[in-house]
Scaffold this motif. Structure first.
Motif, PDB file in Angstrom:
ATOM      1  N   ALA A 103       0.241  -7.264  -1.181  1.00 36.51           N
ATOM      2  CA  ALA A 103       1.049  -6.112  -0.794  1.00 36.51           C
ATOM      3  C   ALA A 103       0.475  -5.440   0.447  1.00 36.51           C
ATOM      4  CB  ALA A 103       1.142  -5.118  -1.950  1.00 36.51           C
ATOM      5  N   GLN A 104       1.383  -5.077   1.353  1.00 40.10           N
ATOM      6  CA  GLN A 104       0.992  -4.442   2.603  1.00 40.10           C
ATOM      7  C   GLN A 104       1.397  -2.974   2.637  1.00 40.10           C
ATOM      8  OE1 GLN A 104      -0.542  -6.592   5.261  1.00 40.10           O
ATOM      9  NE2 GLN A 104      -0.799  -7.551   3.263  1.00 40.10           N
ATOM     10  N   LYS A 105       0.651  -2.192   3.353  1.00 37.79           N
ATOM     11  CA  LYS A 105       0.949  -0.772   3.491  1.00 37.79           C
ATOM     12  C   LYS A 105       2.111  -0.572   4.463  1.00 37.79           C
ATOM     13  CE  LYS A 105      -1.253   3.648   4.657  1.00 37.79           C
ATOM     14  NZ  LYS A 105      -2.513   4.291   5.087  1.00 37.79           N
ATOM     15  N   ASP A 110       2.201   5.634   2.342  1.00 35.73           N
ATOM     16  CA  ASP A 110       1.029   4.929   1.840  1.00 35.73           C
ATOM     17  C   ASP A 110       1.275   4.187   0.527  1.00 35.73           C
ATOM     18  OD1 ASP A 110       1.339   7.065   0.165  1.00 35.73           O
ATOM     19  OD2 ASP A 110      -0.719   7.807   0.339  1.00 35.73           O
ATOM     20  N   TYR A 112       2.025   1.052  -1.285  1.00 37.92           N
ATOM     21  CA  TYR A 112       2.069  -0.398  -1.122  1.00 37.92           C
ATOM     22  C   TYR A 112       3.147  -1.045  -1.995  1.00 37.92           C
ATOM     23  CZ  TYR A 112      -2.485  -0.331   1.288  1.00 37.92           C
ATOM     24  OH  TYR A 112      -3.508  -0.134   2.183  1.00 37.92           O
ATOM     25  N   THR A 113       3.572  -0.360  -3.046  1.00 40.36           N
ATOM     26  CA  THR A 113       4.502  -0.953  -4.012  1.00 40.36           C
ATOM     27  C   THR A 113       5.884  -1.183  -3.428  1.00 40.36           C
ATOM     28  OG1 THR A 113       3.348   0.405  -5.641  1.00 40.36           O
ATOM     29  CG2 THR A 113       5.278  -0.786  -6.410  1.00 40.36           C
ATOM     30  N   GLN A 115       7.108  -2.722  -0.831  1.00 41.51           N
ATOM     31  CA  GLN A 115       7.425  -4.086  -0.416  1.00 41.51           C
ATOM     32  C   GLN A 115       7.742  -4.977  -1.615  1.00 41.51           C
ATOM     33  OE1 GLN A 115       4.172  -6.610   0.897  1.00 41.51           O
ATOM     34  NE2 GLN A 115       5.397  -7.351   2.611  1.00 41.51           N
ATOM     35  N   ASN A 139      -2.133  -4.063  -4.759  1.00 41.41           N
ATOM     36  CA  ASN A 139      -2.556  -2.792  -4.165  1.00 41.41           C
ATOM     37  C   ASN A 139      -1.828  -1.620  -4.811  1.00 41.41           C
ATOM     38  OD1 ASN A 139      -4.623  -2.952  -2.081  1.00 41.41           O
ATOM     39  ND2 ASN A 139      -3.208  -4.293  -0.983  1.00 41.41           N
ATOM     40  N   SER A 140      -1.674  -1.676  -6.122  1.00 41.82           N
ATOM     41  CA  SER A 140      -0.789  -0.736  -6.807  1.00 41.82           C
ATOM     42  C   SER A 140      -1.283  -0.458  -8.208  1.00 41.82           C
ATOM     43  CB  SER A 140       0.619  -1.347  -6.848  1.00 41.82           C
ATOM     44  OG  SER A 140       1.554  -0.471  -7.437  1.00 41.82           O
TER      45      SER A 140
END
Length: 236
Positions: A103-105, A110, A112-113, A115, A139-140
């Motif tokens: 996952a990208q920011k 901010d 990440y979820t 995407q 990232n979540s």
């Protein structure tokens, strides 16, 4: 079949020997360098198949097979969701759809979820099939939920559960999202900054075949990465 996801914190070529002692069949490696840079020591087992995706030659998403499974990026892949990769993983006996995730920011906030949230809706029909796995660095976590944000982590988990897709760790250990007893990330490698942000979700037919779920220990992996490997063993 053993699936491992491990954000290697870059320079996978120098760390492959350590994760390969876990004997994965499929290995998902966020922050992996481009294959042209993957020059392994001679004694390191080489993958039988691999796929890499990314824009930065030093830091992309690598997927490796150390078995007879072949890896293919499905043509349905939407570049808008760069690092949510729908893959066909198959051998002569069976086929899985694995979404390899890093996952990208977003640029505007901010969370990440977002995407992944957008991606699972785009791939909604594909997720209705059996033999579905989503694994990687999300990232979540539910601890970062904002109630008025539709694409928060809890809503993502609920969406997947409504598709009969469940977190292998939480099912196996009977734990709640955000209240995990094992962490997959120690921010800046500090033991007092633990988070659970790496996941392996699987469709119900695969959940029934889980034999073990394991997260690497802090003392064994911190010298290699800020993330710990998440290993899921299915009896297939």
């Amino acid at each position: 079949m053993k699936i491992i996801t491990w954000n290697c914190n870059m320079a996978f070529r120098k760390k492959a020997e350590f994760i390969l002692t876990e004997q994965p069949d499929i290995l998902i490696v966020p922050e992996c360098e481009h294959p042209d840079k993957l020059i392994f020591k001679n004694e390191i087992t080489k993958p039988t198949d691999s796929l890499w995706f990314g824009n930065n030659l030093n830091k992309g998403l690598g997927i490796f097979s150390y078995s007879d499974y072949k890896i293919e990026l499905l043509s349905i892949h939407n570049p808008k969701f760069e690092y949510v990769l729908p893959l066909s993983i198959k051998n002569n006996k069976t086929e899985f759809i694995i979404f390899a995730i890093w996952a990208q920011k977003p640029k505007k906030h901010d969370c990440y979820t977002e995407q992944i949230w957008d991606a699972v809706h785009f791939y909604n029909d594909l997720l209705k099939k059996e033999n579905i796995i989503l694994a990687g660095d999300f990232n979540s976590s539910s601890i970062w939920d904002k109630p008025n944000r539709i694409y928060n982590h809890t809503n993502l988990v609920n969406f997947l559960e409504n598709m009969n897709i469940h977190s292998t760790y939480h099912i196996f250990y009977n734990q709640q999202q955000g209240k995990e007893t094992a962490s997959t990330l120690f921010m800046h490698r500090k033991i007092d900054r633990p988070y659970h942000i790496d996941f392996c979700f699987a469709s119900k037919n695969l959940i029934e075949k889980i034999r073990n779920v394991e997260i690497g220990k802090y003392e064994n992996w911190t010298k290699h990465s800020d993330h710990k490997p998440l290993t899921v063993l299915f009896e297939i």
